[in-house]
Design a protein around this motif. Sequence first.
Motif, PDB file in Angstrom:
ATOM      1  N   GLU A  75       0.834  -1.203   0.000  1.00  0.00           N
ATOM      2  CA  GLU A  75       0.000   0.000   0.000  1.00  0.00           C
ATOM      3  C   GLU A  75       0.873   1.258   0.000  1.00  0.00           C
ATOM      4  O   GLU A  75       0.635   2.178  -0.774  1.00  0.00           O
ATOM      5  CB  GLU A  75      -0.911  -0.043   1.235  1.00  0.00           C
ATOM      6  N   LYS A  76       1.892   1.234   0.877  1.00  0.00           N
ATOM      7  CA  LYS A  76       2.786   2.405   0.965  1.00  0.00           C
ATOM      8  C   LYS A  76       3.518   2.611  -0.359  1.00  0.00           C
ATOM      9  O   LYS A  76       3.635   3.724  -0.857  1.00  0.00           O
ATOM     10  CB  LYS A  76       3.801   2.192   2.096  1.00  0.00           C
ATOM     11  N   HIS A  79       1.201   4.050  -2.939  1.00  0.00           N
ATOM     12  CA  HIS A  79       0.923   5.457  -2.649  1.00  0.00           C
ATOM     13  C   HIS A  79       2.089   6.354  -3.038  1.00  0.00           C
ATOM     14  O   HIS A  79       1.894   7.486  -3.468  1.00  0.00           O
ATOM     15  CB  HIS A  79       0.618   5.628  -1.154  1.00  0.00           C
ATOM     16  N   LYS A  80       3.285   5.796  -2.860  1.00  0.00           N
ATOM     17  CA  LYS A  80       4.473   6.577  -3.207  1.00  0.00           C
ATOM     18  C   LYS A  80       4.556   6.761  -4.733  1.00  0.00           C
ATOM     19  O   LYS A  80       4.838   7.843  -5.229  1.00  0.00           O
ATOM     20  CB  LYS A  80       5.717   5.824  -2.695  1.00  0.00           C
ATOM     21  N   PRO A  83       0.460   9.000  -6.178  1.00  0.00           N
ATOM     22  CA  PRO A  83      -0.054   9.772  -5.040  1.00  0.00           C
ATOM     23  C   PRO A  83      -1.583   9.876  -5.000  1.00  0.00           C
ATOM     24  O   PRO A  83      -2.160  10.047  -3.932  1.00  0.00           O
ATOM     25  CB  PRO A  83       0.568  11.153  -5.235  1.00  0.00           C
ATOM     26  N   ALA A  86      -5.925   5.302  -4.039  1.00  0.00           N
ATOM     27  CA  ALA A  86      -6.662   5.188  -2.764  1.00  0.00           C
ATOM     28  C   ALA A  86      -6.786   3.719  -2.379  1.00  0.00           C
ATOM     29  O   ALA A  86      -7.041   2.867  -3.225  1.00  0.00           O
ATOM     30  CB  ALA A  86      -8.045   5.797  -2.912  1.00  0.00           C
ATOM     31  N   THR A 111      -8.249   5.513   2.481  1.00  0.00           N
ATOM     32  CA  THR A 111      -7.169   6.453   2.791  1.00  0.00           C
ATOM     33  C   THR A 111      -7.606   7.812   2.235  1.00  0.00           C
ATOM     34  O   THR A 111      -8.588   7.876   1.480  1.00  0.00           O
ATOM     35  CB  THR A 111      -5.867   5.993   2.103  1.00  0.00           C
ATOM     36  N   SER A 113      -8.518  10.610   0.107  1.00  0.00           N
ATOM     37  CA  SER A 113      -8.649  10.648  -1.352  1.00  0.00           C
ATOM     38  C   SER A 113      -9.862  11.485  -1.736  1.00  0.00           C
ATOM     39  O   SER A 113     -10.844  11.546  -0.992  1.00  0.00           O
ATOM     40  CB  SER A 113      -8.839   9.221  -1.877  1.00  0.00           C
ATOM     41  N   LEU A 186      -7.191  -1.557  -3.682  1.00  0.00           N
ATOM     42  CA  LEU A 186      -6.453  -0.362  -4.084  1.00  0.00           C
ATOM     43  C   LEU A 186      -7.061   0.120  -5.398  1.00  0.00           C
ATOM     44  O   LEU A 186      -7.443  -0.696  -6.242  1.00  0.00           O
ATOM     45  CB  LEU A 186      -4.995  -0.716  -4.351  1.00  0.00           C
TER      46      LEU A 186
END
Lengths: 344, 224
Positions: A75-76, A79-80, A83, A86, A111, A113, A186
Amino acid sequence: MKMAWKEIKKSKAKFIILGSIVFLVSLLTFIISGLANGLSMDNAALIKDMPAGQFYMDENAKETYNLSKIDEDTEKHVHKEYPDAAAFSIQMGFVVDGNDDQHSVSFVTSTESDLFENVNDGEIILDRSMQEDGIQVGDKLTNNQYSGEFTVKGFVDQKKYSHTPVAFISMDNYKEMYRTNHMQLLFIPGQDKAETINGLEAFSNTAFLDTIPSYSAEQMSLNMIIWFLVIISGMLFAIFFYMMNVQKIGLYGILKAIGVKTRTLFGMMWSQMLLITAIALVLSVSFSHLFNRVAPDGMPFDLGLETTLQLSGLFIVIGFIGATLSGIQIKRVEPLQAIQQGEM
Amino acid sequence: MTAFTVENVKKTFTNGEIEEQVLNGVNLALKEGEITALVGASGSGKSTLLTIAAGLQHASAGQVMFQGKNLTNMKQEEIRKVRAQDFGFVFQASHLVPFLTVEEQLLLMLDVSEKRMHKQEKKKRITSMLQLVEMEHRKDAYPSSLSGGEKQRVAIARAIIHEPKLLFADEPTASLDSKRSQDVMELIRELTKTLHITTLMVTHDEEMLPYADRIITMKDGLIV
């Protein structure tokens, strides 16, 4: 000379019967299509209203989002890389209002969004249909899996999932209720092509809708009925014009004998088909939209302009094909045949 | 002057293995403005000859010459054009279009013949034609409300409204009583003479023969 119109005027009953049948079949098609769209929205408006992109779930989840758990590192990492991606989860549940009435809802959390409602701990944002159940902003709602109380922060339009209103809650509240630290899904907006992400399986918006239990079964049944009705209407045109053409073989023969072009006779039939279909469609579209207004609240009905135009176009094409197939007799008829027959 | 010729026309119908020769090499020349009556017993081939001459069916052999062109070699569309512009037809039954009024039947024929005429001109011609056939008072009537004689009058008006060069009439009085038959024949004669139309008429009614300029008898597929 407008022979097609003259014939309609002279044989009103015949054409009214055909028009009424086309009207009834197309009205039924529009209503079922409205119900199919309505049910589809009722089942998955939350997903359908999302922009085009790619959904990802655990590859071991057997295409069942309930079984999916997105690893925190993954997930991290996503996201990186993306950006605006979600991570979110959906769980069926219920809330209890101040009158001890239970209301089924789909709890959704995500998250931060723009695609989802972001709420603070202890707050809840509900689909507007809950307002019709008497719930007001500021009301307190409870759930036996949650230690505190949810305060209704507001309502949003058209957020339904699995035929229940969506209830947006914070991630912490969700984690407490469902005793998990993982999100199920995701979503990366704007992705045309799926990325290979280790341990995850990608789904387009349409493919993801098909993973929703009952969604495809429900839609397939209704779409089958719609197509069946469209085919019936085509056959009706073919049969009706076939019967009319059989009756008019003598007339066509005489008209050909005096020099009327075959394409003029086809043109006459096509204009009759077009006129009848157009009138029947205008009426059925008007009636189906009227039905939309008077349909009971509990009946999900959604007939948009796009669907109306698509179906109308389809009816015209099918009517054209049906009439043309039956009109092959016009091409075959010999003037001599007609002359040898008696008075028409 | 010859308006139309049929040269050595033969027609054979095949029914399974049986071949029937209906026309055995017919020669016929029609003179301009003349009314030619084709007579003969049933099966003598007179109606077959008329339909071949009118381009409604093909001959097995021979030529049908009209204005220097052989109709038997023409493509469907060319024959259609000849029928629409240069030929007129009167059949045993009137065969009017049931959903058109008397006036509209004539307008249809003018449209089909692709005559370059203004709307007013068409209307004027229709009116004068209806006056000629004494049907002006029924111009708004549909065929279902006309008597047999009236229908045939309208059919004659439709056949010649576009001033064809040839009129083909297949037993035009067969469905009428004696008095009406004579009226119709008088009308055909009067109009074709006035408009200088060459006429080929099939009839089995001897009472109609005095209206013809020439009588041709057919027997066993030949002119005798």
